[in-house]
Design a protein around this motif. Structure first.
Motif, PDB file in Angstrom:
ATOM      1  N   VAL A 174      -5.644  -1.616   4.819  1.00  0.00           N
ATOM      2  CA  VAL A 174      -4.715  -2.280   5.080  1.00  0.00           C
ATOM      3  C   VAL A 174      -4.989  -2.848   5.895  1.00  0.00           C
ATOM      4  O   VAL A 174      -4.169  -4.185   6.106  1.00  0.00           O
ATOM      5  CB  VAL A 174      -3.966  -1.376   5.852  1.00  0.00           C
ATOM      6  CG1 VAL A 174      -1.864  -1.442   5.826  1.00  0.00           C
ATOM      7  CG2 VAL A 174      -3.707   0.325   4.201  1.00  0.00           C
TER       8      VAL A 174
ATOM      9  N   TYR B 126       0.407  -0.787   0.045  1.00  0.00           N
ATOM     10  CA  TYR B 126       0.170  -0.054  -0.008  1.00  0.00           C
ATOM     11  C   TYR B 126       1.023   1.206  -0.188  1.00  0.00           C
ATOM     12  O   TYR B 126       0.574   3.056  -0.014  1.00  0.00           O
ATOM     13  CB  TYR B 126      -0.945   0.157   1.077  1.00  0.00           C
ATOM     14  CG  TYR B 126      -2.134  -0.881   0.926  1.00  0.00           C
ATOM     15  CD1 TYR B 126      -3.352  -1.014   0.160  1.00  0.00           C
ATOM     16  CD2 TYR B 126      -2.191  -2.424   1.123  1.00  0.00           C
ATOM     17  CE1 TYR B 126      -4.242  -1.587   0.108  1.00  0.00           C
ATOM     18  CE2 TYR B 126      -3.436  -3.456   1.095  1.00  0.00           C
ATOM     19  CZ  TYR B 126      -4.422  -3.263   0.565  1.00  0.00           C
ATOM     20  OH  TYR B 126      -4.920  -3.696   0.599  1.00  0.00           O
TER      21      TYR B 126
ATOM     22  N   TYR C  10      -9.220   4.736   5.790  1.00  0.00           N
ATOM     23  CA  TYR C  10      -7.617   3.847   6.102  1.00  0.00           C
ATOM     24  C   TYR C  10      -7.003   2.526   5.895  1.00  0.00           C
ATOM     25  O   TYR C  10      -6.735   1.403   5.748  1.00  0.00           O
ATOM     26  CB  TYR C  10      -6.817   4.871   5.569  1.00  0.00           C
ATOM     27  CG  TYR C  10      -6.698   6.221   5.632  1.00  0.00           C
ATOM     28  CD1 TYR C  10      -6.965   6.118   3.540  1.00  0.00           C
ATOM     29  CD2 TYR C  10      -7.326   7.258   5.622  1.00  0.00           C
ATOM     30  CE1 TYR C  10      -7.230   7.395   2.626  1.00  0.00           C
ATOM     31  CE2 TYR C  10      -7.116   8.372   4.759  1.00  0.00           C
ATOM     32  CZ  TYR C  10      -7.799   8.887   3.992  1.00  0.00           C
ATOM     33  OH  TYR C  10      -7.436   9.436   2.839  1.00  0.00           O
TER      34      TYR C  10
ATOM     35  N   PHE D  88      -0.240   7.649   4.295  1.00  0.00           N
ATOM     36  CA  PHE D  88      -1.209   6.795   3.035  1.00  0.00           C
ATOM     37  C   PHE D  88      -1.579   7.395   1.687  1.00  0.00           C
ATOM     38  O   PHE D  88      -2.609   7.851   1.316  1.00  0.00           O
ATOM     39  CB  PHE D  88      -2.757   5.955   3.519  1.00  0.00           C
ATOM     40  CG  PHE D  88      -2.410   5.310   4.811  1.00  0.00           C
ATOM     41  CD1 PHE D  88      -2.622   4.371   5.203  1.00  0.00           C
ATOM     42  CD2 PHE D  88      -2.901   5.915   6.291  1.00  0.00           C
ATOM     43  CE1 PHE D  88      -2.149   3.682   6.606  1.00  0.00           C
ATOM     44  CE2 PHE D  88      -2.529   5.812   7.622  1.00  0.00           C
ATOM     45  CZ  PHE D  88      -2.754   4.535   7.378  1.00  0.00           C
TER      46      PHE D  88
ATOM     47  N   TYR E 133     -10.332   4.948  -1.230  1.00  0.00           N
ATOM     48  CA  TYR E 133      -8.682   4.434  -1.468  1.00  0.00           C
ATOM     49  C   TYR E 133      -8.921   2.403  -1.380  1.00  0.00           C
ATOM     50  O   TYR E 133      -9.877   1.973  -1.045  1.00  0.00           O
ATOM     51  CB  TYR E 133      -8.688   4.564   0.413  1.00  0.00           C
ATOM     52  CG  TYR E 133      -7.577   4.024   0.969  1.00  0.00           C
ATOM     53  CD1 TYR E 133      -6.115   4.394   0.337  1.00  0.00           C
ATOM     54  CD2 TYR E 133      -7.143   2.848   1.808  1.00  0.00           C
ATOM     55  CE1 TYR E 133      -5.307   4.205   0.885  1.00  0.00           C
ATOM     56  CE2 TYR E 133      -6.476   2.625   2.229  1.00  0.00           C
ATOM     57  CZ  TYR E 133      -4.988   3.461   1.450  1.00  0.00           C
ATOM     58  OH  TYR E 133      -3.925   2.776   1.595  1.00  0.00           O
TER      59      TYR E 133
ATOM     60  N   LEU F  96       3.044   2.499   1.889  1.00  0.00           N
ATOM     61  CA  LEU F  96       2.469   3.756   3.300  1.00  0.00           C
ATOM     62  C   LEU F  96       3.859   4.261   3.206  1.00  0.00           C
ATOM     63  O   LEU F  96       5.050   3.803   3.136  1.00  0.00           O
ATOM     64  CB  LEU F  96       2.621   2.637   4.470  1.00  0.00           C
ATOM     65  CG  LEU F  96       1.182   1.408   4.659  1.00  0.00           C
ATOM     66  CD1 LEU F  96       1.096   1.303   5.910  1.00  0.00           C
ATOM     67  CD2 LEU F  96      -0.096   2.751   3.933  1.00  0.00           C
TER      68      LEU F  96
END
Length: 649
Positions: free
Chosen positions: A276, A153, A272, A211, A251, A155
């Motif tokens: 995740v 993702y 978010y 994010f 997202y 991050l």
């Protein structure tokens, strides 16, 4: 806005092979003249997905997905129309030309490119900062995330400083640099003061886990930031920019597309971290809205990926309000082959904490048991209303009316309406009348298109049931008066001629383009006899045929349609308001072995039958005049002339 010339799109489709394009994502096997494989747009065990190399078109007989190479990439990758064309053009080594490119178009494109580059550079920098930020790493580990998920993702971490991005983009005193960063929402500029004419420029995101929000192409278009320590707001999103619109973005959709297809549903969460964390816990098919209510565009995006949506909301009042807005967004887009459910977790849990507390199997169970869209509909409209009283039942009807009116005329709406009538001690007719809904009864035998379902119209086979079924034509043996006294109604052409012509034209549009005014009138008359919808379809199809670009025939042969132009023609039909009706025809003709010679014969045969019907109709009308003794000598001469023509027709 600059347009891509249609001639370029047709040429592009001529240059790319749809079998190669689809074959990158679907395992195809030769099956006669076509290729077959498992449909990538719905789950199946037996292949019903067909790709035609000659027509440069694909069609799934299971779910109805169809289109050209452009349509396939749009549906599979989630790219927009223009982005898909640009992607195909790059693969073919072509540059996309633009028509009417104004100075504003150029400036807008340059701005978009600059913003995209800035977002990408910022995302890279945030990822690098995460590697040297122990507090942020420990926070993510504390939430149960691994480095693999963080990488998937993308991050990152924004350091606790006011001007950290200067390390990437240079001083904020540079107005050009600052302008782009401000437009992208990465900087904030404070109000001017007496001592500072321009105001202070500083980073929007500070001391936050970052994010990145990515579009369907995987490009970063915005960010969400979660603060590490105490502070408000806990989550901070990028503002609306030319790249980023909250109402049009979900997202995690880029990362979840393959999992959504594999799991056959999408789970819509509120944040978010839910997305995740669920991916870490075995639910990679989750996405989230971005701090805004679920919109119709969100629902459209999801329904392009799957037929099943499960919304997960908190059980508190805010979660109920969010769920109701999602319901309102879904109802206008519902169809009978879609399933939408609403999951309400206990107020002390979000999806992440629920899975950790009770395990993945328990979460799978509550997903399967989530409330259906009809169940939530009844809950919303009857909430706080006492159904035991006339007032409460009336209030329930009042709450249900706008929701029912927003739905397309599908079977689900009928079922909800009937169930609501039972719950409120009413009749379906009373509720329909109150809401202003009209239910058209299905005819016993009709060849018209169904107007009770926008998604699944159909041609009925067998007896097509003419609108005005006349007595069959009988040859006259004697005077015209004797014929007329039989009360003979004018003969009607078989209504299946309308479908016969439509089927030919959807496969060979250049034949429609070549029709003269007389034959077009005959085609429209035959379609009108079939139904108003058939008439509308024929009108639209003839217009689409006229737009087809032809290529010269070889060695004196007539002009025809290239594969690229044919695919473009089919794409235009798919984007038409009448697309569901075209889909019915397309299902009938996909895999058809009708060749051009047979198509010409079918079309000419249909027109001959129509001309014969008109000839007989005119004779019948004159015969009735003769029987009523008000025919002129000119009428009698015309009758004899038509009789002679009938002998040789």
């Amino acid at each position: 806005m600059a347009l891509i010339p249609q001639s370029f799109i047709a040429d592009l489709l001529n240059r790319v092979d749809i079998v190669d394009v689809v074959g990158q994502y679907v395992k195809l096997k030769k099956a006669g003249a076509n290729f077959q494989g498992l449909c990538p747009f719905h789950s199946e065990k037996s292949p019903s997905f067909s790709v035609s190399p000659t027509k440069q078109f694909y069609h799934c007989f299971g779910c109805g997905a169809h289109g050209s190479a452009i349509s396939f990439l749009m549906e599979y990758s989630g790219l927009g129309y223009v982005d898909t064309i640009e992607e195909l053009a790059r693969s073919a080594g072509l540059d996309v030309p633009r028509e009417e490119r104004t100075a504003n178009d150029v400036a807008r494109q340059q701005q978009t490119m600059a913003l995209s580059e800035v977002m990408s550079a910022a995302a890279d920098w945030y990822r690098q900062q995460l590697k040297v930020a122990p507090r942020a790493v420990e926070y993510l580990k504390g939430r149960g995330l691994t480095g693999e998920i963080a990488k998937r993702y993308a991050l990152g971490y924004s350091p606790d400083g006011w001007q950290g991005l200067e390390a990437v983009f240079g001083t904020y005193a540079n107005d050009e640099v600052a302008k782009t960063l401000l437009e992208g929402g990465l900087l904030i500029q404070s109000e001017q003061t007496e001592t500072q004419q321009t105001g202070r420029r500083y980073d929007r995101f500070r001391d936050r886990v970052m994010f990145p929000i990515r579009n369907p192409k995987g490009q970063t278009i915005g960010f969400g930031g979660r603060i590490l320590d105490q502070g408000e707001p806990k989550y901070l999103n990028s503002p609306e920019t030319p790249l980023f619109s909250k109402g049009n973005t979900l997202y995690g959709l880029f990362e979840a597309r393959q999992a959504i297809r594999a799991q056959e549903y999408v789970l819509v969460c509120e944040g978010y971290m839910d997305v995740v964390a669920l991916a870490q816990l075995g639910f990679p098919n989750a996405v989230a809205t971005l701090g805004t209510a679920c919109t119709a565009n969100h629902v459209r995006m999801l329904l392009r990926q799957t037929d099943r949506i499960v919304f997960s909301f908190d059980g508190d009042a805010a979660g109920q309000r969010a769920a109701q807005r999602a319901l309102e967004a879904c109802l206008p887009l519902m169809s009978d082959d879609k399933e939408i459910r609403f999951l309400f977790l206990p107020t002390e849990h979000d999806p992440d904490s629920y899975v950790r507390a009770y395990g993945a199997p328990a979460f799978e169970k509550v997903i399967k048991e989530a409330m259906s869209i009809s169940g939530f509909f009844f809950k919303i409209v009857s909430q706080d209303h006492e159904l035991a009283t006339p007032e409460g039942r009336a209030q329930t009807h009042h709450a249900a009316k706008p929701l029912l009116l927003s739905m397309p005329p599908i079977a689900l709406r009928t079922q909800i309406l009937r169930e609501l009538a039972i719950r409120t001690n009413s009749t379906a007719a009373e509720l329909e009348s109150f809401c202003g809904l009209s239910v058209v009864p299905a005819p016993a035998q009709s060849g018209s298109y169904s107007n009770t379902s926008q998604r699944a119209p159909s041609f009925n086979q067998g007896n097509l049931g003419n609108r005005a079924q006349g007595a069959p034509w009988q040859a006259s043996k004697g005077s015209a008066k004797r014929v007329a006294t039989q009360n003979m109604a004018p003969p009607q052409a078989p209504t299946d001629l309308a479908e016969q012509m439509l089927r030919v034209l959807i496969q060979f549009p250049h034949l429609g383009k070549a029709l003269d005014a007389n034959k077009r009138a005959l085609a429209l008359q035959a379609s009108q006899l079939r139904s108003a919808k058939a008439m509308e379809l024929m009108q639209d199809l003839l217009v689409q045929c006229d737009r087809v670009e032809l290529i010269p025939g070889e060695q004196g042969m007539p002009a025809t349609v290239g594969s690229g132009a044919f695919a473009l023609f089919q794409d235009q039909l798919a984007r038409s308001e009448l697309a569901p009706l075209y889909e019915v025809l397309r299902k009938r003709v996909m895999g058809s072995d009708l060749d051009l010679e047979g198509a010409v014969a079918d079309l000419e045969g249909a027109f001959k039958k129509l001309e014969l019907t008109h000839l007989k109709t005119e004779m019948t009308e004159i015969a009735q005049k003769i029987a009523a003794s008000n025919a002129t000598e000119q009428d009698r001469a015309r009758y004899r002339e038509l009789g002679e023509r009938l002998k040789y027709t």
